[in-house]
Design an enzyme around this catalytic site. Sequence first.
Site, PDB file in Angstrom:
ATOM      1  N   HIS A  92      11.765  15.525  -0.495  1.00 51.69           N
ATOM      2  CA  HIS A  92      10.616  15.889   0.085  1.00 51.69           C
ATOM      3  C   HIS A  92      10.992  16.292   1.656  1.00 51.69           C
ATOM      4  O   HIS A  92      10.720  17.325   2.009  1.00 51.69           O
ATOM      5  CB  HIS A  92       9.320  15.018   0.027  1.00 51.69           C
ATOM      6  N   HIS A 117      10.083  13.103   8.919  1.00 49.32           N
ATOM      7  CA  HIS A 117       8.832  12.927   9.441  1.00 49.32           C
ATOM      8  C   HIS A 117       7.899  11.692   8.490  1.00 49.32           C
ATOM      9  O   HIS A 117       6.788  11.544   9.036  1.00 49.32           O
ATOM     10  CB  HIS A 117       8.141  14.388   9.032  1.00 49.32           C
ATOM     11  N   ASP A 118       8.608  11.183   7.513  1.00 52.47           N
ATOM     12  CA  ASP A 118       7.863  10.358   6.707  1.00 52.47           C
ATOM     13  C   ASP A 118       8.554   9.007   7.087  1.00 52.47           C
ATOM     14  O   ASP A 118       7.971   7.893   6.271  1.00 52.47           O
ATOM     15  CB  ASP A 118       7.784  10.547   5.203  1.00 52.47           C
ATOM     16  N   GLU A 148       6.045   6.211   8.659  1.00 55.68           N
ATOM     17  CA  GLU A 148       4.956   5.987   8.004  1.00 55.68           C
ATOM     18  C   GLU A 148       4.910   5.259   6.564  1.00 55.68           C
ATOM     19  O   GLU A 148       4.507   4.310   6.104  1.00 55.68           O
ATOM     20  CB  GLU A 148       4.158   7.513   7.322  1.00 55.68           C
ATOM     21  N   ASP A 149       6.207   5.625   6.036  1.00 55.76           N
ATOM     22  CA  ASP A 149       6.340   4.758   4.631  1.00 55.76           C
ATOM     23  C   ASP A 149       7.770   4.069   4.428  1.00 55.76           C
ATOM     24  O   ASP A 149       8.063   3.662   3.368  1.00 55.76           O
ATOM     25  CB  ASP A 149       6.763   6.079   3.456  1.00 55.76           C
ATOM     26  N   ASP A 161       4.840  20.592   5.724  1.00 51.36           N
ATOM     27  CA  ASP A 161       4.697  19.557   4.964  1.00 51.36           C
ATOM     28  C   ASP A 161       3.558  19.854   3.889  1.00 51.36           C
ATOM     29  O   ASP A 161       3.700  19.408   2.648  1.00 51.36           O
ATOM     30  CB  ASP A 161       4.281  18.106   5.831  1.00 51.36           C
TER      31      ASP A 161
HETATM   32 ZN    ZN Z   1       5.635  14.732   3.951  1.00 49.61          ZN
END
Ligand code: ZN
Length: 172
Positions: free
Chosen positions: A29, A54-55, A58-59, A115
């Site tokens: 992704h 970018h993630d 967050e993840d 995104d």
């Molecule tokens: Zn994303």
Amino acid sequence: MILKAAEFAATKHRGQFRKGNLNTPYINHPIKVANLLENVGVKDVEVLVAALLHDVVEDTNTTYSDIRNVFNQRVADFVLEVTDDKEKSKKERKALQIQNAKGLSYEAKLIRIADKICNVQDISGKDAPDWSYERKFEYLEWAKKVVDEIKGTHDVLEVLFYDEHRWGRLKI
Ligand code: ZN
């Protein structure tokens, strides 16, 4: 720097998968998002690096400081701008993305739109997650609300988004 970010993100997202039928590794992704940005002419290496990362805040267990230390402050700031606060409920996070969209930097807006294009493609494509029609529909409409807020950022990305959104509405 781009390859370093790809390796960093791949390591951080190790063991994570995209929602869908094909067990696609999560790292596909962010690579797709960065690749899309490059394809529409984004040449700023730090934006492409931030797209790959970018993630991760967050993840995964990665922090803002990790990114600042391994990459730099500008990259870390872009990533932070597109990171949702996981302390908040899902509903709040969705509302905040719409609310905060206009205030993002130009670079974060590019990542945000790319995104959303990739997510809308994934939701309406052949490897779509096992979501109900309502959940997919809701996602599409929410993504559109976010992009509507930042219209005027990048013509080609916006055309791509609204095309994907329209196709998504037909395909889900
Ligand atoms: Zn994303």
